[in-house]
Design a protein around this motif. Sequence first.
Motif, PDB file in Angstrom:
ATOM      1  N   LYS A 122      -5.606   3.446  -7.768  1.00 35.39           N
ATOM      2  CA  LYS A 122      -6.301   4.776  -7.812  1.00 35.39           C
ATOM      3  C   LYS A 122      -5.344   5.599  -8.580  1.00 35.39           C
ATOM      4  N   SER A 123      -5.797   6.202  -9.570  1.00 35.97           N
ATOM      5  CA  SER A 123      -5.237   7.400 -10.332  1.00 35.97           C
ATOM      6  C   SER A 123      -5.472   8.678 -10.146  1.00 35.97           C
ATOM      7  N   LYS A 124      -4.796   9.629  -9.697  1.00 37.95           N
ATOM      8  CA  LYS A 124      -4.923  10.860  -9.555  1.00 37.95           C
ATOM      9  C   LYS A 124      -5.861  11.517 -10.704  1.00 37.95           C
ATOM     10  N   GLN A 125      -6.131  10.936 -11.844  1.00 33.01           N
ATOM     11  CA  GLN A 125      -6.770  11.415 -13.087  1.00 33.01           C
ATOM     12  C   GLN A 125      -8.118  10.990 -13.080  1.00 33.01           C
ATOM     13  N   GLU A 126      -8.523  10.129 -12.030  1.00 32.26           N
ATOM     14  CA  GLU A 126      -9.869   9.392 -12.131  1.00 32.26           C
ATOM     15  C   GLU A 126     -10.431   9.494 -10.712  1.00 32.26           C
ATOM     16  N   ASN A 127     -11.624   9.376 -10.584  1.00 37.48           N
ATOM     17  CA  ASN A 127     -12.534   9.641  -9.383  1.00 37.48           C
ATOM     18  C   ASN A 127     -12.767   8.322  -8.454  1.00 37.48           C
ATOM     19  N   HIS A 128     -12.528   7.349  -9.543  1.00 40.74           N
ATOM     20  CA  HIS A 128     -12.746   5.870  -9.000  1.00 40.74           C
ATOM     21  C   HIS A 128     -11.664   4.986  -9.041  1.00 40.74           C
ATOM     22  N   GLU A 129     -11.593   3.950  -8.101  1.00 37.36           N
ATOM     23  CA  GLU A 129     -10.626   3.115  -8.133  1.00 37.36           C
ATOM     24  C   GLU A 129     -10.647   1.999  -8.747  1.00 37.36           C
TER      25      GLU A 129
ATOM     26  N   ALA B  15      -8.539   2.120 -19.487  1.00 38.22           N
ATOM     27  CA  ALA B  15      -7.856   2.869 -18.321  1.00 38.22           C
ATOM     28  C   ALA B  15      -7.005   4.030 -18.365  1.00 38.22           C
ATOM     29  N   VAL B  16      -7.010   5.214 -17.731  1.00 38.42           N
ATOM     30  CA  VAL B  16      -6.193   6.337 -17.672  1.00 38.42           C
ATOM     31  C   VAL B  16      -4.712   5.863 -17.844  1.00 38.42           C
ATOM     32  N   ALA B  17      -3.885   6.347 -18.784  1.00 34.81           N
ATOM     33  CA  ALA B  17      -2.366   6.109 -18.832  1.00 34.81           C
ATOM     34  C   ALA B  17      -1.685   6.884 -17.561  1.00 34.81           C
ATOM     35  N   GLY B  18      -0.783   6.464 -17.163  1.00 31.13           N
ATOM     36  CA  GLY B  18       0.029   6.993 -16.257  1.00 31.13           C
ATOM     37  C   GLY B  18       0.128   5.915 -14.909  1.00 31.13           C
ATOM     38  N   ASP B  19       0.675   6.874 -13.866  1.00 29.67           N
ATOM     39  CA  ASP B  19       0.939   6.304 -12.565  1.00 29.67           C
ATOM     40  C   ASP B  19      -0.519   5.995 -11.686  1.00 29.67           C
ATOM     41  N   TYR B  20      -0.354   4.907 -10.900  1.00 28.98           N
ATOM     42  CA  TYR B  20      -1.532   4.758 -10.014  1.00 28.98           C
ATOM     43  C   TYR B  20      -0.872   4.405  -8.642  1.00 28.98           C
ATOM     44  N   GLU B  21      -1.654   4.880  -7.646  1.00 29.33           N
ATOM     45  CA  GLU B  21      -1.061   4.124  -6.398  1.00 29.33           C
ATOM     46  C   GLU B  21      -1.866   2.987  -5.852  1.00 29.33           C
ATOM     47  N   VAL B  22      -1.265   2.207  -5.120  1.00 30.71           N
ATOM     48  CA  VAL B  22      -1.874   1.087  -4.621  1.00 30.71           C
ATOM     49  C   VAL B  22      -2.451   1.283  -3.238  1.00 30.71           C
TER      50      VAL B  22
ATOM     51  N   VAL C 287       1.038  -1.132  -0.055  1.00 33.48           N
ATOM     52  CA  VAL C 287      -0.099  -0.002  -0.119  1.00 33.48           C
ATOM     53  C   VAL C 287       0.835   1.234   0.066  1.00 33.48           C
ATOM     54  N   GLY C 288       0.485   2.235  -0.736  1.00 37.08           N
ATOM     55  CA  GLY C 288       1.486   3.393  -0.921  1.00 37.08           C
ATOM     56  C   GLY C 288       2.486   3.462  -2.270  1.00 37.08           C
ATOM     57  N   GLN C 289       2.656   2.171  -2.488  1.00 38.03           N
ATOM     58  CA  GLN C 289       3.798   2.556  -3.683  1.00 38.03           C
ATOM     59  C   GLN C 289       2.835   2.880  -4.960  1.00 38.03           C
ATOM     60  N   THR C 290       3.740   3.345  -5.862  1.00 39.29           N
ATOM     61  CA  THR C 290       3.447   3.865  -7.222  1.00 39.29           C
ATOM     62  C   THR C 290       3.608   2.799  -8.157  1.00 39.29           C
ATOM     63  N   VAL C 291       2.790   2.601  -9.241  1.00 32.30           N
ATOM     64  CA  VAL C 291       2.694   1.501 -10.111  1.00 32.30           C
ATOM     65  C   VAL C 291       2.164   1.903 -11.407  1.00 32.30           C
ATOM     66  N   THR C 292       2.671   1.247 -12.528  1.00 34.78           N
ATOM     67  CA  THR C 292       2.000   1.634 -13.734  1.00 34.78           C
ATOM     68  C   THR C 292       1.341   0.463 -14.071  1.00 34.78           C
ATOM     69  N   LEU C 293      -0.226   0.654 -14.476  1.00 32.62           N
ATOM     70  CA  LEU C 293      -1.010  -0.426 -15.183  1.00 32.62           C
ATOM     71  C   LEU C 293      -0.736  -0.675 -16.509  1.00 32.62           C
TER      72      LEU C 293
END
Length: 70
Positions: free
Chosen positions: A44-51, A21-28, A7-13
């Motif tokens: 969760k992406s900062k560019q989307e409202n949902h998980e 899916a929005v391109a870019g980084d996501y947080e676990v 939890v808290g790590q940044t990942v690419t989907l």
Amino acid sequence: MAHMFAVGQTVTLTPKVLRSAVAGDYEVVRLLPDGPEGPQYRIKSKQENHERVVLERELTLVDAPASIFR
């Protein structure tokens, strides 16, 4: 099976199935129980409202720690 990401790590989907899916980084944001295809995560992406719920094999770590051999 143990989870590879925390939890808290940044990942690419990188989806293995067709999904919008929005391109870019996501947080676990949560580790989920193993499904039939292995460990699952809520991300969760900062560019989307949902998980999103994704499989471990669809994720790549972004913020890997620096090598201790440098």
